[in-house]
Design a protein around this motif. Structure first.
Motif, PDB file in Angstrom:
ATOM      1  N   GLY A 220      41.608  16.719 -87.991  1.00  0.00           N
ATOM      2  CA  GLY A 220      42.113  15.411 -88.390  1.00  0.00           C
ATOM      3  C   GLY A 220      43.624  15.291 -88.332  1.00  0.00           C
ATOM      4  N   LEU A 221      44.263  16.028 -87.406  1.00  0.00           N
ATOM      5  CA  LEU A 221      45.721  16.073 -87.326  1.00  0.00           C
ATOM      6  C   LEU A 221      46.277  15.326 -86.122  1.00  0.00           C
ATOM      7  N   GLU A 222      45.421  14.530 -85.436  1.00  0.00           N
ATOM      8  CA  GLU A 222      45.911  13.883 -84.214  1.00  0.00           C
ATOM      9  C   GLU A 222      47.022  12.870 -84.463  1.00  0.00           C
ATOM     10  N   ASP A 223      47.185  12.389 -85.696  1.00  0.00           N
ATOM     11  CA  ASP A 223      48.296  11.472 -85.997  1.00  0.00           C
ATOM     12  C   ASP A 223      49.633  12.208 -86.083  1.00  0.00           C
ATOM     13  N   ASP A 224      49.568  13.532 -86.262  1.00  0.00           N
ATOM     14  CA  ASP A 224      50.792  14.324 -86.398  1.00  0.00           C
ATOM     15  C   ASP A 224      51.246  14.944 -85.084  1.00  0.00           C
ATOM     16  N   PHE A 225      50.370  14.861 -84.078  1.00  0.00           N
ATOM     17  CA  PHE A 225      50.678  15.485 -82.788  1.00  0.00           C
ATOM     18  C   PHE A 225      50.294  14.558 -81.649  1.00  0.00           C
ATOM     19  N   ARG A 226      50.927  14.796 -80.509  1.00  0.00           N
ATOM     20  CA  ARG A 226      50.748  13.899 -79.371  1.00  0.00           C
ATOM     21  C   ARG A 226      50.425  14.713 -78.115  1.00  0.00           C
ATOM     22  N   LEU A 227      49.435  14.263 -77.361  1.00  0.00           N
ATOM     23  CA  LEU A 227      49.101  14.875 -76.080  1.00  0.00           C
ATOM     24  C   LEU A 227      50.031  14.272 -75.036  1.00  0.00           C
ATOM     25  N   ILE A 228      50.957  15.093 -74.496  1.00  0.00           N
ATOM     26  CA  ILE A 228      51.955  14.539 -73.575  1.00  0.00           C
ATOM     27  C   ILE A 228      51.635  14.812 -72.106  1.00  0.00           C
ATOM     28  N   TYR A 229      50.667  15.710 -71.866  1.00  0.00           N
ATOM     29  CA  TYR A 229      50.297  15.970 -70.466  1.00  0.00           C
ATOM     30  C   TYR A 229      48.943  16.666 -70.426  1.00  0.00           C
ATOM     31  N   GLU A 230      48.093  16.254 -69.484  1.00  0.00           N
ATOM     32  CA  GLU A 230      46.818  16.914 -69.221  1.00  0.00           C
ATOM     33  C   GLU A 230      46.763  17.318 -67.754  1.00  0.00           C
ATOM     34  N   GLY A 231      46.458  18.573 -67.491  1.00  0.00           N
ATOM     35  CA  GLY A 231      46.383  19.068 -66.123  1.00  0.00           C
ATOM     36  C   GLY A 231      45.007  18.876 -65.500  1.00  0.00           C
ATOM     37  N   GLU A 232      44.892  19.270 -64.248  1.00  0.00           N
ATOM     38  CA  GLU A 232      43.619  19.221 -63.545  1.00  0.00           C
ATOM     39  C   GLU A 232      42.727  20.380 -64.024  1.00  0.00           C
ATOM     40  N   PRO A 233      41.414  20.278 -63.798  1.00  0.00           N
ATOM     41  CA  PRO A 233      40.517  21.370 -64.207  1.00  0.00           C
ATOM     42  C   PRO A 233      40.936  22.703 -63.595  1.00  0.00           C
ATOM     43  N   LEU A 234      40.841  23.755 -64.373  1.00  0.00           N
ATOM     44  CA  LEU A 234      41.144  25.102 -63.898  1.00  0.00           C
ATOM     45  C   LEU A 234      39.935  25.652 -63.135  1.00  0.00           C
ATOM     46  N   PRO A 235      40.142  26.653 -62.269  1.00  0.00           N
ATOM     47  CA  PRO A 235      39.027  27.196 -61.490  1.00  0.00           C
ATOM     48  C   PRO A 235      37.951  27.832 -62.377  1.00  0.00           C
ATOM     49  N   ALA A 236      36.768  27.988 -61.799  1.00  0.00           N
ATOM     50  CA  ALA A 236      35.655  28.620 -62.507  1.00  0.00           C
ATOM     51  C   ALA A 236      35.938  30.093 -62.762  1.00  0.00           C
ATOM     52  N   ASP A 237      35.259  30.657 -63.756  1.00  0.00           N
ATOM     53  CA  ASP A 237      35.325  32.099 -64.005  1.00  0.00           C
ATOM     54  C   ASP A 237      34.416  32.787 -62.992  1.00  0.00           C
ATOM     55  N   PRO A 238      34.966  33.579 -62.071  1.00  0.00           N
ATOM     56  CA  PRO A 238      34.152  34.127 -60.980  1.00  0.00           C
ATOM     57  C   PRO A 238      33.457  35.440 -61.332  1.00  0.00           C
ATOM     58  N   PHE A 239      32.312  35.655 -60.698  1.00  0.00           N
ATOM     59  CA  PHE A 239      31.698  36.978 -60.679  1.00  0.00           C
ATOM     60  C   PHE A 239      32.310  37.728 -59.502  1.00  0.00           C
ATOM     61  N   ILE A 240      32.891  38.891 -59.780  1.00  0.00           N
ATOM     62  CA  ILE A 240      33.498  39.724 -58.740  1.00  0.00           C
ATOM     63  C   ILE A 240      32.554  40.885 -58.434  1.00  0.00           C
ATOM     64  N   LEU A 241      32.311  41.119 -57.138  1.00  0.00           N
ATOM     65  CA  LEU A 241      31.474  42.234 -56.718  1.00  0.00           C
ATOM     66  C   LEU A 241      32.335  43.270 -56.006  1.00  0.00           C
ATOM     67  N   ASN A 242      32.174  44.528 -56.396  1.00  0.00           N
ATOM     68  CA  ASN A 242      32.909  45.596 -55.734  1.00  0.00           C
ATOM     69  C   ASN A 242      32.382  45.771 -54.309  1.00  0.00           C
ATOM     70  N   ASP A 243      33.270  46.108 -53.407  1.00  0.00           N
ATOM     71  CA  ASP A 243      32.877  46.258 -52.002  1.00  0.00           C
ATOM     72  C   ASP A 243      31.961  47.461 -51.779  1.00  0.00           C
ATOM     73  N   THR A 244      31.848  48.344 -52.775  1.00  0.00           N
ATOM     74  CA  THR A 244      30.983  49.517 -52.646  1.00  0.00           C
ATOM     75  C   THR A 244      29.495  49.166 -52.762  1.00  0.00           C
ATOM     76  N   LEU A 245      29.188  47.962 -53.213  1.00  0.00           N
ATOM     77  CA  LEU A 245      27.797  47.540 -53.324  1.00  0.00           C
ATOM     78  C   LEU A 245      27.225  47.233 -51.946  1.00  0.00           C
ATOM     79  N   PRO A 246      25.931  47.487 -51.733  1.00  0.00           N
ATOM     80  CA  PRO A 246      25.306  47.163 -50.449  1.00  0.00           C
ATOM     81  C   PRO A 246      25.327  45.658 -50.179  1.00  0.00           C
ATOM     82  N   GLU A 247      25.421  45.280 -48.917  1.00  0.00           N
ATOM     83  CA  GLU A 247      25.465  43.867 -48.549  1.00  0.00           C
ATOM     84  C   GLU A 247      24.223  43.130 -49.036  1.00  0.00           C
ATOM     85  N   GLU A 248      23.062  43.766 -48.917  1.00  0.00           N
ATOM     86  CA  GLU A 248      21.824  43.120 -49.348  1.00  0.00           C
ATOM     87  C   GLU A 248      21.874  42.794 -50.833  1.00  0.00           C
TER      88      GLU A 248
END
Length: 306
Positions: A220-248
């Protein structure tokens, strides 16, 4: 030039050939099917290791991702071993030295991992709900600051070095808007205390993820603070696969994520600690999706210490 020092974690895998209960590295194989009764390749791994950037310690990792571990074991017909990290950036070292096979990473951590080991691959990402993962700049009402231009010459509180929404993201916004990070602002990296500093009047502006604006609204503090800038959506959190895993295996892992989106997300959301993914989804991602963050790293002079 600032450097991010990554801790080298050592981990040895026990390899017991010919035993049904054996634990092995991704290179060890087992006869398996793909769930449709079709045999998988001879190099299909008996077990894979899974880590989550941003989660430190085995206890918390187990609490938050045990259901995901079990779900993926059933779908992959492969043992999934949870691999605990000592801090949120060390996943890049674990990938580089073959200590972990799969990482659910933040966008910023992915940049570090890709620099440390260019051979790693992406296999889908967890996209957060619209309006729930972007950078905001918040100013106190008393400050009279209504825009980024008004904030020139002021102190801006951010989170900690390398944080996606609390450092790299907002720094990228300021660069894209044409500001000089060193000359135009006094940027203070205050870690998890950045919101508290704003609420206590220690700083007039804070830049971080939109969740902090939601917190202000809930209190309930929005009267005490102001949103002065909103950016674009940030990228998704990716699943990273090590190259040592088989292609299949890599192909099958992506297929499972995309074809079983609801079940995979339900497993992740079984822990309330993962509610940031509420109403989110699993999407395909590419390396180019993270180019803006990569450019910000370069501008900030942040690099991996080898």
């Amino acid at each position: 030039m600032r450097r991010i020092a990554l801790l080298l974690m050592g981990a040895l895998f026990a390899v017991v050939l010919g035993a049904c209960s054996a634990q092995s590295e991704a290179g060890d194989t087992v006869d398996a099917s793909d769930g449709n009764g079709e045999a998988r390749g001879d190099d299909w791994p008996e077990s894979v290791t899974f880590a989550v950037a941003g989660i430190e310690g085995q206890e918390e990792l187990l609490l938050r991702f045990e259901a995901f571990e079990e779900t993926m074991e059933d779908m992959l017909d492969t043992e999934v071993e949870l691999f605990a990290l000592s801090d949120r950036t060390v996943s890049s070292t674990a990938l580089e030295y073959g200590q972990v096979d799969i990482v659910l990473s933040g966008p910023s951590e992915y940049i570090l991992s890709k620099e440390a080991k260019p051979e790693i691959e992406l296999a889908g990402g967890v996209h957060r709900a619209d309006g729930h993962y972007h950078v905001v700049f918040i100013a106190s009402e008393e400050s009279g600051i209504e825009s980024l231009d008004d904030a020139v010459g002021e102190t801006i509180a951010m989170k900690d070095t390398g944080s996606t929404s609390g450092h790299i993201g907002p720094s990228g916004v300021l660069v894209d808007e044409g500001y000089d990070l060193d000359a135009d602002f006094d940027i203070q990296l205050l870690g998890d205390s950045s919101l508290e500093a704003l609420l206590n009047g220690e700083v007039d502006v804070m830049a971080d993820g939109v969740k902090h604006w939601h917190t202000i609204q809930e209190e309930g503090l929005e009267d005490d603070f102001r949103l002065i800038y909103e950016g674009e959506p940030l990228p998704a959190d990716p699943f990273i696969l090590n190259d040592t895993l088989p292609e299949e295996f890599k192909e099958e892992f992506l297929n499972i994520l995309m074809e079983n989106e609801e079940e995979v997300l339900d497993a992740i959301l079984s822990s309330e600690e993962n509610d940031k993914y509420e109403d989110g989804g699993i999407i395909e991602v590419s390396d180019e999706d993270y180019d803006n963050m990569r450019e910000t790293y370069e501008i900030l002079g942040l690099e991996i210490e080898e």
